[in-house]
Design an enzyme around this catalytic site. Structure first.
Site, PDB file in Angstrom:
ATOM      1  N   SER A   1       0.700  -1.278  -0.178  1.00 28.61           N
ATOM      2  CA  SER A   1       0.011   0.207  -0.046  1.00 28.61           C
ATOM      3  C   SER A   1       0.934   1.214   0.098  1.00 28.61           C
ATOM      4  CB  SER A   1      -1.037   0.020   1.127  1.00 28.61           C
ATOM      5  OG  SER A   1      -2.136  -0.873   1.193  1.00 28.61           O
TER       6      SER A   1
ATOM      7  N   LYS B   1      -0.045   3.586  -2.745  1.00 23.55           N
ATOM      8  CA  LYS B   1      -1.290   4.701  -2.759  1.00 23.55           C
ATOM      9  C   LYS B   1      -0.657   6.177  -2.506  1.00 23.55           C
ATOM     10  CE  LYS B   1      -4.700   1.731  -0.693  1.00 23.55           C
ATOM     11  NZ  LYS B   1      -4.072   0.574  -0.039  1.00 23.55           N
TER      12      LYS B   1
ATOM     13  N   SER C   1      -6.399   3.517   4.513  1.00 21.51           N
ATOM     14  CA  SER C   1      -5.933   2.688   3.486  1.00 21.51           C
ATOM     15  C   SER C   1      -7.017   1.972   2.728  1.00 21.51           C
ATOM     16  CB  SER C   1      -4.594   1.920   3.737  1.00 21.51           C
ATOM     17  OG  SER C   1      -3.643   1.582   2.968  1.00 21.51           O
TER      18      SER C   1
ATOM     19  N   LYS D   1       3.492   6.549   4.955  1.00 20.69           N
ATOM     20  CA  LYS D   1       2.570   5.451   4.405  1.00 20.69           C
ATOM     21  C   LYS D   1       3.321   4.075   4.589  1.00 20.69           C
ATOM     22  CE  LYS D   1      -1.190   4.227   2.525  1.00 20.69           C
ATOM     23  NZ  LYS D   1      -1.277   2.894   3.379  1.00 20.69           N
TER      24      LYS D   1
END
Length: 327
Positions: free
Chosen positions: A73, A76, A137, A237
């Site tokens: 992730s 993202k 997320s 992140k």
């Protein structure tokens, strides 16, 4: 994770791709440890790869073979950067309303990935969708924004790769907007380029420093960043799947002789191929050790550029639980 009555579904274990062995790298003890000053060594990970830099001061070192590995992730963050470059937002601007389509609503019911509960026909501001993307997320939000921005996810992924190339991320490849596909691969050094670009965006700096947001169903969507607000951590992140292991792209502020400086770091491929629970525990323990060591050695950090050349570090943002984000 969101409140227990509406938990975000976490990525289930998926089959490990052939070639993941390339993600397990040389032990830091033989990779060469960069020293702060004359005595203080960073506690580098003993697996995977890592890289750290001081904005306005240069590299603190890199360990591990810089061969691309799945980043889950963390993908993202590039999704958000591409969206904001095409649809810029001022700091407190809500931006255009985005209609929730049938696909994003249907994906809300997924039991095998991290999603945000949305309903077809809702209109939600771009700013709030970026929060849903980066704080709890939401994979379905990543794919929604890709379709909204470029017409299709495939077209959007091309823009992601073009942006990566423009940033000099020469060992990075994106195959999807959310990170579920293990084809989304990068290196610790490449991700520091993404981190720097993200922290240059005022809106992104604020969003990644947000600890909790209000979801459309009224539940609280908490950040996946366990260190946010601790030890000076202001972003960025996280990403965990079975193939990728545990991964964190982080930003921390440190006081260097009375001046706030920004330090960026990436820790990748911790316990890759193992249980996501073990991978998350490993990467958080490793990241916390590194962040604490950097703050202890703040006066030894290299600084080559004068104050004002750094992006202004964002303080951990207030929650956005006041009012409802949807219309």
């Amino acid at each position: 994770m969101v409140a227990s009555r509406h938990p975000l579904r976490q990525t289930a274990e998926i089959s490990v791709r052939a070639g993941l062995a390339a993600g397990r790298f040389v032990d830091a003890t033989v990779a060469g440890v960069h020293r702060l000053g004359s005595a203080t060594a960073l506690p580098w990970p003993h697996e995977g790869q890592a890289s750290v830099m001081v904005v306005g001061g240069g590299s603190l070192g890199t360990v591990g073979s810089q061969q691309p590995v799945p980043i889950a992730s963390i993908t993202k963050l590039m999704t958000a950067l591409v969206v904001l470059r095409e649809h810029p937002l001022r700091l407190r601007e809500a931006g255009p309303l985005v209609r929730i389509d049938a696909a994003a609503a249907s994906e809300s019911a997924s039991e095998i990935e991290s999603v945000v509960p949305v309903a077809e026909g809702q209109s939600i501001s771009l700013r709030v969708l970026l929060e849903y993307l980066l704080v709890p997320s939401g994979n379905n939000i990543a794919r929604l924004l890709a379709r909204w921005c470029a017409g299709s996810e495939a077209a959007f992924v091309r823009r992601m790769n073009e942006t990566a190339a423009a940033l000099g991320m020469n060992r990075t490849t994106f195959t999807g907007s959310c990170g579920m596909d293990p084809g989304n691969c990068s290196t610790a050094e490449d991700l520091l380029l993404l981190a720097r670009a993200a922290m240059d965006e005022e809106t992104l700096r604020t969003v990644v420093a947000t600890p909790v947001v209000l979801l459309p169903d009224g539940a609280a969507g908490h950040t996946t960043n366990r260190l946010l607000g601790r030890h000076g951590v202001v972003g960025l992140k996280t990403g965990t799947t079975t193939p990728a292991g545990g991964n964190v792209l982080w930003a921390v502020t440190v006081d260097v002789h009375g001046t706030q400086r920004l330090v960026l770091g990436a820790v990748l491929a911790q316990r890759a191929g193992r249980s996501p629970v073990r991978a998350r525990a490993a990467v958080w323990a490793q990241t916390e050790r590194m962040v604490k060591a950097i703050r202890r050695a703040a006066t030894e950090l290299p600084v080559t550029e004068p104050p004002g050349t750094d992006p202004a570090p964002a303080a951990p943002a207030a929650t956005t639980l006041l009012g409802h984000p949807c219309r």
